[in-house]
Motif scaffolding. Structure first.
Motif, mmCIF file in Angstrom:
data_model
loop_
_atom_site.group_PDB
_atom_site.id
_atom_site.type_symbol
_atom_site.label_atom_id
_atom_site.label_comp_id
_atom_site.label_asym_id
_atom_site.label_seq_id
_atom_site.Cartn_x
_atom_site.Cartn_y
_atom_site.Cartn_z
ATOM 1 N N THR A 274 0.424 -0.749 0.299
ATOM 2 C CA THR A 274 0.295 0.500 0.083
ATOM 3 C C THR A 274 0.857 1.374 0.572
ATOM 4 N N ALA B 60 0.597 -0.296 -6.128
ATOM 5 C CA ALA B 60 -0.014 -0.680 -4.974
ATOM 6 C C ALA B 60 -1.617 0.119 -5.716
ATOM 7 N N GLN C 179 -5.376 -2.177 -4.835
ATOM 8 C CA GLN C 179 -6.713 -1.706 -3.794
ATOM 9 C C GLN C 179 -7.495 -1.717 -4.761
#
Length: 514
Positions: free
Chosen positions: A246, A371, A375
């Motif tokens: 992340t 990242a 998501q």
């Protein structure tokens, strides 16, 4: 399966010892290769993975064809049209990523096999993660592949092919094993430099492993009867506790690794950008952003990302790196129709933008996974399986995916917030009529310039976005896979033949159900 990388390292060691009198000792067998340190092999393997995926001056990488067949890139008209790529006229002599991938996998297997004996146990987990990533990509290109009998060196010269769905399941298990190894074996401080991805950070390696598991699981989400398996495995990831990558990407090399020296540049910069002296590569005029992509970004007023994905018509300003020659306004960005062979030259079309290429920035990290992708994987998981134990909502993951896409492109992340409440379909979560379609389309945009092979796989899985057919073959079917390469047919004929007749336009992969 080759041991090329190992042989090269061993040769270097052999030459280095040639002046040592002990080499002539009658008790030394000159036919036995010296042992290469797993740490050296691992570093070389990571660099090789980046170059195999990105491509370099020696040829195209697996990502490049993905960018084309996902509808993100096309070919500029300064070259004769590539009929294999845009006319779909290809055979088992084209798109042979098989050999380089298996060669690279041999390196990672060497590390796994020899890490314990070399007191470098901390390399086993990372090597297993990379092995899983490369096998996932092989399956996504070719379907069933040698797995259980592969990477055995001379012990098995004609390995059997394993069912592609079984390989996927085995990769989940392999990643579980990798996380166990990672937690049990902290990097020795003296060897963190051999890890040119995370510099020995085993927590980040575990997060990468979990992120790859999410990719493997969501890829199977449209297959009937897989829901219980997928939900169970996602809940196991949450329980394990390491989380997901992340706020930053998984990438190879970077400022301390790539150099302004021929053969040592970032592979993307080397192929489509500039040489070590700053001279523009001829191939800088080859890839072009598609009209479908550019027009879609402009229609949604997604201009901040547009200006990072592409340079305005005419390309990068030679005297001001990172800035377009023309004024960066929407009217100066013109995409190229997919497969068109004339009329779209460098002066009047957009080229690969500053998110990917800036003159002088030869030492950027080469990105393997963003990242943003993670998501969107989480968003789809939560949207499909509301009762899984992920803490966020599909909406929160979706909106964060857009934020992370802005960030990795180098756009002002505040621009992502402007789409909340904008009522733009597939941008504003609440206004989007089909939530899964919105996730797929935003993921497609976010993968542009970074993960072409992944974009093509997702396009085959979701059929989104609905991109135009190639101008070269307006009524033809599109490829859904590659043929097994003729090199494998020659060396492993019986096992290739056992896969049956392969049609690159109709023999779908197990997860490509519609």
């Amino acid at each position: 399966m080759k041991l090329k990388s190992l042989f090269i390292l061993a040769f270097v060691l052999l030459v280095g010892s040639a002046c040592n009198q002990s080499y002539l000792d009658i008790n030394t067998n000159p036919n036995v290769l010296p042992t290469a340190s797993p740490s050296f092999v691992f570093t070389n393997a990571l660099n090789t993975s980046a170059r195999n995926i990105a491509g370099n001056t020696d040829g195209a990488g697996s990502n490049e064809i993905g960018f084309y067949w996902a509808g993100q890139w096309t070919q500029g008209n300064g070259y004769i049209i590539n009929t294999a790529q845009f006319g779909y006229q290809f055979t088992n002599g084209d798109f042979n990523y098989w050999d380089t991938y298996y060669d690279n996998l041999e390196d990672y297997q060497y590390v796994i096999n020899n890490a314990d004996a070399s007191s470098q146990k901390y390399l086993k987990g990372p090597a297993k993660v990379m092995k899983a990533m490369l096998y996932q990509q092989l399956v996504d290109m070719y379907g069933s592949v040698p797995y259980t009998e592969a990477l055995k060196g001379g012990a098995i010269l004609a390995p059997k092919f394993d069912d592609q769905k079984t390989v996927y399941e085995s990769l989940i298990t392999l990643l579980d094993e990798a996380i166990v190894d990672l937690k049990a074996n902290v990097f020795s401080s003296a060897f963190t430099g051999s890890d040119i991805i995370f510099n020995g950070n085993v927590t980040k390696w575990a997060q990468f492993a979990n992120s790859l598991k999410m990719r493997l699981l969501i890829r199977q989400s449209k297959i009937a009867g897989r829901e219980a398996y997928i939900k169970t495995e996602i809940n196991k990831i949450v329980t394990e506790g390491s989380g997901f990558i992340t706020g930053a990407e998984v990438g190879v090399g970077g400022p301390s690794f790539y150099l302004a020296t021929a053969g040592k540049l970032n592979p993307v910069y080397d192929r489509w950008g500039y040489d070590a002296n700053g001279a523009k590569r001829a191939l800088n005029n080859y890839p072009r952003l598609t009209k479908f992509l550019i027009d879609g970004l402009k229609a949604a007023n997604d201009t901040l990302r547009l200006k990072r994905i592409a340079y305005a018509n005419g390309g990068e300003n030679a005297s001001t790196p990172g800035v377009s020659t023309l004024k960066e306004v929407a009217a100066n960005y013109s995409g190229t129709p997919f497969g068109v062979s004339s009329g779209f030259l460098p002066a009047n079309t957009t080229s690969l933008g500053p998110s990917l290429l800036v003159k002088g920035e030869y030492n950027r990290t080469y990105i393997l996974m963003t990242a943003s992708e993670v998501q969107f994987l989480l968003a789809e998981a939560k949207q499909r399986y509301a009762d899984i134990s992920l803490a966020g909502t599909a909406k929160s993951y979706f909106e964060e995916g857009i934020v992370q896409s802005f960030r990795v492109l180098g756009a002002n992340v505040a621009g992502a917030a402007a789409f909340k409440g904008s009522t733009i379909n597939n941008y504003d979560w609440d206004a989007s009529t089909d939530k899964l379609a919105a996730i797929a389309i935003q993921k497609w945009i976010a993968l542009t310039n970074f993960s072409g092979l992944e974009a093509w796989a997702e396009y085959r899985r979701t059929n989104l976005p609905v991109t135009p057919q190639s101008v070269q073959v307006p009524d033809a079917k599109r490829p859904v896979r590659f043929f097994y390469p003729n090199t494998e047919s020659g060396s492993n004929a019986a096992n290739v033949a056992a896969q049956g007749t392969i049609d690159a336009f109709s023999t779908r992969l197990f997860w490509d159900v519609d």
